[in-house]
Design a protein around this motif. Structure first.
Motif, mmCIF file in Angstrom:
data_model
loop_
_atom_site.group_PDB
_atom_site.id
_atom_site.type_symbol
_atom_site.label_atom_id
_atom_site.label_comp_id
_atom_site.label_asym_id
_atom_site.label_seq_id
_atom_site.Cartn_x
_atom_site.Cartn_y
_atom_site.Cartn_z
ATOM 1 N N ILE A 83 16.879 11.718 -37.477
ATOM 2 C CA ILE A 83 17.552 13.104 -36.977
ATOM 3 C C ILE A 83 18.038 12.737 -35.328
ATOM 4 N N VAL A 84 17.329 11.978 -34.549
ATOM 5 C CA VAL A 84 17.695 11.751 -33.085
ATOM 6 C C VAL A 84 19.177 10.868 -33.293
ATOM 7 N N THR A 85 19.249 9.874 -34.128
ATOM 8 C CA THR A 85 20.691 9.411 -34.176
ATOM 9 C C THR A 85 21.541 10.216 -34.743
ATOM 10 N N ALA A 86 21.509 11.179 -35.525
ATOM 11 C CA ALA A 86 22.350 11.991 -35.746
ATOM 12 C C ALA A 86 22.799 12.954 -34.664
ATOM 13 N N ALA A 87 21.648 13.664 -33.918
ATOM 14 C CA ALA A 87 21.863 14.378 -32.827
ATOM 15 C C ALA A 87 22.629 13.549 -31.752
ATOM 16 N N THR A 121 28.325 12.535 -22.429
ATOM 17 C CA THR A 121 27.064 12.931 -22.463
ATOM 18 C C THR A 121 26.157 11.925 -23.232
ATOM 19 N N ARG A 122 26.418 11.455 -24.267
ATOM 20 C CA ARG A 122 25.621 10.659 -25.082
ATOM 21 C C ARG A 122 25.703 9.401 -24.261
ATOM 22 N N GLN A 123 26.603 8.758 -23.353
ATOM 23 C CA GLN A 123 26.783 7.525 -22.905
ATOM 24 C C GLN A 123 25.677 7.756 -21.537
ATOM 25 N N ALA A 124 25.686 8.736 -20.887
ATOM 26 C CA ALA A 124 24.930 9.117 -19.807
ATOM 27 C C ALA A 124 23.306 9.055 -20.515
ATOM 28 N N PHE A 125 23.097 9.766 -21.532
ATOM 29 C CA PHE A 125 21.714 9.637 -21.828
ATOM 30 C C PHE A 125 21.371 8.393 -22.334
ATOM 31 N N GLN A 126 22.032 7.555 -22.968
ATOM 32 C CA GLN A 126 21.842 6.373 -23.503
ATOM 33 C C GLN A 126 21.377 5.417 -22.209
ATOM 34 N N LEU A 185 17.936 18.390 -24.381
ATOM 35 C CA LEU A 185 17.801 19.655 -25.014
ATOM 36 C C LEU A 185 18.508 19.608 -26.457
ATOM 37 N N HIS A 186 19.518 19.128 -26.662
ATOM 38 C CA HIS A 186 20.110 18.945 -28.009
ATOM 39 C C HIS A 186 19.062 18.254 -28.751
ATOM 40 N N ARG A 212 16.044 17.645 -28.769
ATOM 41 C CA ARG A 212 14.590 18.432 -29.037
ATOM 42 C C ARG A 212 15.110 19.474 -29.816
ATOM 43 N N ALA A 213 15.913 20.159 -29.772
ATOM 44 C CA ALA A 213 16.177 21.323 -30.704
ATOM 45 C C ALA A 213 16.555 21.034 -31.932
ATOM 46 N N ARG A 214 17.110 19.507 -32.265
ATOM 47 C CA ARG A 214 17.447 18.920 -33.429
ATOM 48 C C ARG A 214 16.081 18.627 -34.139
ATOM 49 N N LEU A 215 15.362 18.072 -33.384
ATOM 50 C CA LEU A 215 13.965 17.794 -33.902
ATOM 51 C C LEU A 215 13.042 18.941 -34.193
ATOM 52 N N HIS A 216 13.101 19.791 -33.587
ATOM 53 C CA HIS A 216 12.619 21.255 -33.941
ATOM 54 C C HIS A 216 13.080 21.771 -35.083
ATOM 55 N N GLU A 217 14.306 21.868 -35.440
ATOM 56 C CA GLU A 217 14.899 22.287 -36.687
ATOM 57 C C GLU A 217 14.320 21.853 -37.678
ATOM 58 N N LYS A 218 14.229 20.514 -37.835
ATOM 59 C CA LYS A 218 13.676 19.987 -38.970
ATOM 60 C C LYS A 218 12.221 19.677 -39.195
ATOM 61 N N ALA A 219 11.503 20.129 -38.271
ATOM 62 C CA ALA A 219 10.064 20.095 -38.382
ATOM 63 C C ALA A 219 9.536 21.258 -39.296
#
Length: 168
Positions: free
Chosen positions: A109-113, A121-126, A158-159, A161-168
């Motif tokens: 889920i995190v990889t897909a998010a 954004t992805r680069q800054a996060f990584q 936030l993105h 986290r939201a994706r993880l909570h959607e799947k939970a």
């Protein structure tokens, strides 16, 4: 007759502890039982026992009874002496199969998010999360302000986290 617990403790605690030790009680256990003896005496404040003519005898009787109770409890507990290797084998540090499956699902889920995020954004996060770099270092490399860099990283968190909570 009102008992002075402090004076009794100073006068008889060592004697009670030594008596318990002579009866095979370990030093730590004897100390615990001695304290418990005086606590029992304190809690018996309203009982007739407190007005006992011989407080020393009362303390020894309480200590003896506590030791007898302890021996009865110990007889009920099953004990098994294990070698160090056998004891170490009981504890298994490996995660349960269910935990492995859940963790793998969350990782997917995190990889897909992360794949859904814009490149910057992805680069800054990584760089921040995986590269363990500071926000100011990332901002300097990406040519952004630290405020904008923090906003990008926050959006990514936030993105995900939201994706993880959607799947939970």
């Amino acid at each position: 007759m009102v008992l002075d617990i402090h004076a009794l403790f100073l006068r008889h605690a060592k004697e009670i502890s030594n008596t318990l030790r002579r009866r095979g009680v370990t030093a730590d256990n004897a100390a615990d039982l001695t304290q418990e003896t005086f606590l029992r005496l304190l809690s018996a404040d309203s009982h007739a026992e407190v007005h006992h003519a011989n407080p020393r005898a009362l303390l020894h009787r309480i200590a003896r009874n506590l030791r007898i109770d302890q021996q009865r409890r110990e007889r009920l507990v099953l004990k098994d002496d294990l070698a160090d290797e056998a004891f170490a084998a009981i504890s298994d540090d490996k995660p349960l199969p269910e935990t492995i499956v859940i963790d793998r699902q969350r990782l997917a889920i995190v990889t897909a998010a992360l794949a859904d995020l814009p490149d910057r954004t992805r680069q800054a996060f990584q760089m921040h999360r995986l590269g363990e770099r500071t926000i100011s270092e990332i901002a300097q490399e990406l040519g952004l302000s630290t405020t904008r860099t923090w906003t990008l990283i926050r959006e990514a968190y936030l993105h995900v986290r939201a994706r993880l909570h959607e799947k939970a």
